[in-house]
Enzyme design. Structure first.
Site, PDB file in Angstrom:
ATOM      1  N   CYS A 250      35.951  28.853  42.991  1.00 51.89           N
ATOM      2  CA  CYS A 250      36.068  30.276  43.355  1.00 51.89           C
ATOM      3  C   CYS A 250      34.788  30.980  42.917  1.00 51.89           C
ATOM      4  O   CYS A 250      34.479  31.020  41.724  1.00 51.89           O
ATOM      5  CB  CYS A 250      37.281  30.901  42.688  1.00 51.89           C
ATOM      6  SG  CYS A 250      37.435  32.665  43.045  1.00 51.89           S
TER       7      CYS A 250
ATOM      8  N   HIS B  84      40.834  43.615  43.433  1.00 51.46           N
ATOM      9  CA  HIS B  84      39.647  44.168  42.775  1.00 51.46           C
ATOM     10  C   HIS B  84      38.591  44.411  43.847  1.00 51.46           C
ATOM     11  O   HIS B  84      38.763  43.993  45.001  1.00 51.46           O
ATOM     12  CB  HIS B  84      39.153  43.221  41.671  1.00 51.46           C
ATOM     13  CG  HIS B  84      39.250  41.770  42.035  1.00 51.46           C
ATOM     14  ND1 HIS B  84      38.521  41.230  43.061  1.00 51.46           N
ATOM     15  CD2 HIS B  84      39.998  40.748  41.542  1.00 51.46           C
ATOM     16  CE1 HIS B  84      38.804  39.947  43.170  1.00 51.46           C
ATOM     17  NE2 HIS B  84      39.710  39.618  42.271  1.00 51.46           N
TER      18      HIS B  84
ATOM     19  N   HIS C 255      36.177  37.036  46.936  1.00 52.56           N
ATOM     20  CA  HIS C 255      36.213  35.644  46.479  1.00 52.56           C
ATOM     21  C   HIS C 255      35.809  34.740  47.633  1.00 52.56           C
ATOM     22  O   HIS C 255      36.239  34.961  48.768  1.00 52.56           O
ATOM     23  CB  HIS C 255      37.631  35.221  46.072  1.00 52.56           C
ATOM     24  CG  HIS C 255      38.100  35.758  44.757  1.00 52.56           C
ATOM     25  ND1 HIS C 255      37.300  35.842  43.654  1.00 52.56           N
ATOM     26  CD2 HIS C 255      39.322  36.196  44.366  1.00 52.56           C
ATOM     27  CE1 HIS C 255      38.003  36.336  42.644  1.00 52.56           C
ATOM     28  NE2 HIS C 255      39.231  36.574  43.046  1.00 52.56           N
TER      29      HIS C 255
ATOM     30  N   HIS D 276      45.769  39.375  46.186  1.00 48.64           N
ATOM     31  CA  HIS D 276      45.823  37.916  46.365  1.00 48.64           C
ATOM     32  C   HIS D 276      46.370  37.238  45.118  1.00 48.64           C
ATOM     33  O   HIS D 276      46.218  37.737  44.000  1.00 48.64           O
ATOM     34  CB  HIS D 276      44.432  37.370  46.689  1.00 48.64           C
ATOM     35  CG  HIS D 276      43.418  37.687  45.638  1.00 48.64           C
ATOM     36  ND1 HIS D 276      42.792  38.915  45.547  1.00 48.64           N
ATOM     37  CD2 HIS D 276      42.946  36.970  44.594  1.00 48.64           C
ATOM     38  CE1 HIS D 276      41.982  38.919  44.517  1.00 48.64           C
ATOM     39  NE2 HIS D 276      42.053  37.751  43.902  1.00 48.64           N
TER      40      HIS D 276
END
Lengths: 113, 113
Positions: free
Chosen positions: B107, B55, B59, B93
């Site tokens: 996260c 996306h 993160h 990921h």
């Protein structure tokens, strides 16, 4: 993807008024490619503390180990491993180690302050 | 200042394709007054995994406990307690629990995605 143990990251001793026995690691910052917020990890030795201060930006905190006090001029509250703390921008705050071992916490700040 | 233990925050079971045995807590988010970034804590049961996806947003991850694999389609790397992980925006990921206990990690994501 960058993966590294936090203890590998260089330790900085912040030099500020009203700070005692605090070490900091900037574990995810500009160098790693962070664009919006920075992850730092603090280690406060027994009896140590961060400065009692305020600033425009917020803190998002996770306590990794140890125990201590989150304080402002009018109140004190205990903090311990597993606590999450949100300090809004403009609010006075200080973190003190009141335990026997190190107080370690993650503290994130926005990059654009 | 808001202080709460992360286990007190309501647990959500994210429903996404390609996800297995994952629980999430949004521990510092809009409700707490966060303006720039959101702190979530994930718990992945043994054998569980997050979706293999990508996306636009990044993160910033800290592994709290357990061990696992950070993967994309071409590589796999071990992750363990104390590791910090930066996943830049646009990069594929997945996090898998390869251990016997829960894999727990913090996260963070930017609020404006």
């Amino acid at each position: 993807m960058i993966i590294q143990h936090y203890k590998i990251v260089e330790e900085i001793i912040p030099e500020e008024q009203g700070i005692k026995d605090v070490k900091m690691r900037r574990v995810i910052a500009e160098k790693e490619g962070a664009k919006n917020f920075v992850m730092r990890i603090f280690e406060v030795a027994p009896g140590g503390y961060t400065p009692l201060h305020k600033h425009d930006w917020e803190h998002e905190v996770f306590v990794l180990s140890g125990s201590g006090i989150a304080a402002n001029t009018s109140a004190q509250r205990e903090i311990k491993s597993g606590d999450v703390i949100f300090v809004p921008g403009g609010e006075e705050h200080q973190f003190r180690n009141s335990g026997d071992g190190n107080l370690e916490f993650i503290c994130l700040i926005p990059m654009k302050k």
